[in-house]
Design a protein around this motif. Structure first.
Motif, PDB file in Angstrom:
ATOM      1  N   SER A 137       9.641  -0.172  45.641  1.00 21.20           N
ATOM      2  CA  SER A 137      10.793   0.222  44.822  1.00 21.20           C
ATOM      3  C   SER A 137      11.964   0.643  45.702  1.00 21.20           C
ATOM      4  N   GLU A 138      11.684   1.411  46.750  1.00 20.54           N
ATOM      5  CA  GLU A 138      12.750   1.835  47.663  1.00 20.54           C
ATOM      6  C   GLU A 138      13.346   0.636  48.399  1.00 20.54           C
ATOM      7  N   LEU A 139      12.507  -0.335  48.756  1.00 25.89           N
ATOM      8  CA  LEU A 139      13.008  -1.541  49.419  1.00 25.89           C
ATOM      9  C   LEU A 139      13.916  -2.324  48.475  1.00 25.89           C
ATOM     10  N   ALA A 140      13.511  -2.418  47.218  1.00 22.12           N
ATOM     11  CA  ALA A 140      14.323  -3.134  46.238  1.00 22.12           C
ATOM     12  C   ALA A 140      15.669  -2.448  46.022  1.00 22.12           C
ATOM     13  N   ASP A 141      15.695  -1.123  46.192  1.00 20.86           N
ATOM     14  CA  ASP A 141      16.939  -0.363  46.034  1.00 20.86           C
ATOM     15  C   ASP A 141      17.817  -0.414  47.283  1.00 20.86           C
ATOM     16  N   GLY A 142      17.328  -1.040  48.356  1.00 17.40           N
ATOM     17  CA  GLY A 142      18.123  -1.165  49.583  1.00 17.40           C
ATOM     18  C   GLY A 142      18.102   0.057  50.472  1.00 17.40           C
ATOM     19  N   ALA A 143      17.090   0.933  50.305  1.00 19.00           N
ATOM     20  CA  ALA A 143      17.034   2.157  51.111  1.00 19.00           C
ATOM     21  C   ALA A 143      16.611   1.894  52.549  1.00 19.00           C
ATOM     22  N   TRP A 144      15.867   0.790  52.778  1.00 22.18           N
ATOM     23  CA  TRP A 144      15.308   0.497  54.098  1.00 22.18           C
ATOM     24  C   TRP A 144      15.555  -0.947  54.479  1.00 22.18           C
ATOM     25  N   TYR A 145      15.669  -1.173  55.786  1.00 20.37           N
ATOM     26  CA  TYR A 145      15.634  -2.519  56.355  1.00 20.37           C
ATOM     27  C   TYR A 145      14.263  -2.676  57.003  1.00 20.37           C
ATOM     28  N   VAL A 146      13.620  -3.816  56.801  1.00 24.10           N
ATOM     29  CA  VAL A 146      12.308  -4.074  57.402  1.00 24.10           C
ATOM     30  C   VAL A 146      12.519  -5.019  58.578  1.00 24.10           C
ATOM     31  N   VAL A 147      12.105  -4.594  59.771  1.00 20.72           N
ATOM     32  CA  VAL A 147      12.266  -5.414  60.978  1.00 20.72           C
ATOM     33  C   VAL A 147      10.975  -5.375  61.794  1.00 20.72           C
ATOM     34  N   GLU A 148      10.854  -6.300  62.727  1.00 14.03           N
ATOM     35  CA  GLU A 148       9.678  -6.342  63.601  1.00 14.03           C
ATOM     36  C   GLU A 148       9.710  -5.175  64.576  1.00 14.03           C
ATOM     37  N   SER A 149       8.537  -4.640  64.856  1.00 17.08           N
ATOM     38  CA  SER A 149       8.438  -3.590  65.868  1.00 17.08           C
ATOM     39  C   SER A 149       8.202  -4.212  67.235  1.00 17.08           C
ATOM     40  N   GLU A 150       8.488  -3.449  68.267  1.00 13.83           N
ATOM     41  CA  GLU A 150       8.163  -3.811  69.643  1.00 13.83           C
ATOM     42  C   GLU A 150       7.374  -2.647  70.232  1.00 13.83           C
ATOM     43  N   PRO A 151       6.412  -2.921  71.122  1.00 17.59           N
ATOM     44  CA  PRO A 151       5.623  -1.825  71.679  1.00 17.59           C
ATOM     45  C   PRO A 151       6.469  -0.698  72.263  1.00 17.59           C
ATOM     46  N   GLY A 152       7.606  -1.036  72.859  1.00 25.18           N
ATOM     47  CA  GLY A 152       8.463  -0.014  73.464  1.00 25.18           C
ATOM     48  C   GLY A 152       9.077   0.950  72.468  1.00 25.18           C
ATOM     49  N   ASP A 153       9.084   0.590  71.179  1.00 20.86           N
ATOM     50  CA  ASP A 153       9.640   1.498  70.174  1.00 20.86           C
ATOM     51  C   ASP A 153       8.838   2.793  70.096  1.00 20.86           C
ATOM     52  N   VAL A 154       7.524   2.676  70.263  1.00 22.70           N
ATOM     53  CA  VAL A 154       6.647   3.843  70.168  1.00 22.70           C
ATOM     54  C   VAL A 154       6.928   4.831  71.292  1.00 22.70           C
ATOM     55  N   SER A 155       7.279   4.319  72.464  1.00 23.33           N
ATOM     56  CA  SER A 155       7.415   5.184  73.643  1.00 23.33           C
ATOM     57  C   SER A 155       8.848   5.290  74.157  1.00 23.33           C
ATOM     58  N   SER A 156       9.817   5.016  73.300  1.00 18.57           N
ATOM     59  CA  SER A 156      11.213   5.064  73.737  1.00 18.57           C
ATOM     60  C   SER A 156      11.535   6.408  74.396  1.00 18.57           C
ATOM     61  N   PRO A 157      12.038   6.403  75.649  1.00 15.31           N
ATOM     62  CA  PRO A 157      12.355   7.667  76.321  1.00 15.31           C
ATOM     63  C   PRO A 157      13.588   8.352  75.727  1.00 15.31           C
ATOM     64  N   ARG A 158      14.361   7.597  74.917  1.00 10.95           N
ATOM     65  CA  ARG A 158      15.546   8.179  74.276  1.00 10.95           C
ATOM     66  C   ARG A 158      15.456   7.960  72.768  1.00 10.95           C
ATOM     67  N   PRO A 159      14.538   8.679  72.115  1.00  9.39           N
ATOM     68  CA  PRO A 159      14.318   8.451  70.684  1.00  9.39           C
ATOM     69  C   PRO A 159      15.551   8.696  69.822  1.00  9.39           C
ATOM     70  N   GLU A 160      16.462   9.541  70.307  1.00  9.12           N
ATOM     71  CA  GLU A 160      17.668   9.821  69.518  1.00  9.12           C
ATOM     72  C   GLU A 160      18.554   8.582  69.371  1.00  9.12           C
ATOM     73  N   ASN A 161      18.362   7.580  70.239  1.00  7.62           N
ATOM     74  CA  ASN A 161      19.151   6.343  70.170  1.00  7.62           C
ATOM     75  C   ASN A 161      18.405   5.197  69.493  1.00  7.62           C
TER      76      ASN A 161
END
Length: 200
Positions: free
Chosen positions: A150-174
């Motif tokens: 329901s939230e996706l249908a309302d446009g609240a989120w974009y769904v994109v592919e993850s990359e392993p580096g996303d989990v360990s990003s040293p600058r999570p604020e970015n």
């Protein structure tokens, strides 16, 4: 729900208009998504609490920043470990591991490709050699059956592919801008969206 429609392992990137303060500019890694609901962790909410302050035995295995992340608003008193297994992109062996076959390693469960969920009750020394990077999350984000759809249908989120580096990003604020910027679509433009649109 069929295997094709599962969003497990994908990222939910909050649309700029998402008003819920728990998810403002959030990047959520979905750990489970099926007909019973969805569960994920917010990757870009570091807290000031050091991992060593609450899980000292795991502190030496976490990357920078070496802090606990707020995984979401649900069960803030529980901890989840998410890690990357280096050099393991989930080949045919990966599919056997997902099904819990005989090769399933002690202490972790594959989520998607090289990303896995770590059993924090397991002895860290059993996993130390296999883990490339580890993040500890307090709490998680959860959705009941059909709620995320329901939230996706309302446009609240974009769904994109993850990359392993996303989990360990040293600058999570970015991470919010970085994930959007790497998309090869109009989503890349959203990365430039100002923090306060009234100043535009």
């Amino acid at each position: 729900m069929t295997e094709v429609s599962s969003l497990t392992g994908r990222l939910l990137v909050a649309a700029p208009a998402l008003a819920d303060p728990n998810f403002h500019r959030a990047v959520v890694l979905l750990l489970d998504h099926d007909e019973e609901g969805s569960l994920g962790v917010v990757l870009n909410r570091p807290t000031p609490v050091g991992v060593g302050d609450i899980l000292a035995s795991w502190a030496g295995l976490t990357g920078e920043p070496d802090v606990v992340f707020q995984g979401g608003p649900v069960s803030l008193d529980s901890a989840l470990g998410v890690a990357v297994i280096p050099g393991d992109e989930g080949s045919s062996q990966g599919s056997r591991l997902r099904t819990g076959g005989d090769e399933a390693p002690i202490g972790w469960r594959r989520v998607h490709r090289a990303i896995c969920l770590v059993d924090l009750d397991a002895p860290p020394e059993l996993l130390a050699a296999a883990l490339g990077s580890l993040r500890i999350f307090a709490g998680y984000a959860g959705w009941g059956p059909g709620q995320l759809e329901s939230e996706l249908a309302d446009g609240a989120w974009y769904v994109v592919e993850s990359e392993p580096g996303d989990v360990s990003s040293p600058r999570p604020e970015n991470l919010w801008r970085a994930v959007l910027r790497r998309q090869r679509s109009e989503l890349a433009m959203i990365a430039t969206y100002p923090d306060d649109p009234s100043l535009n």
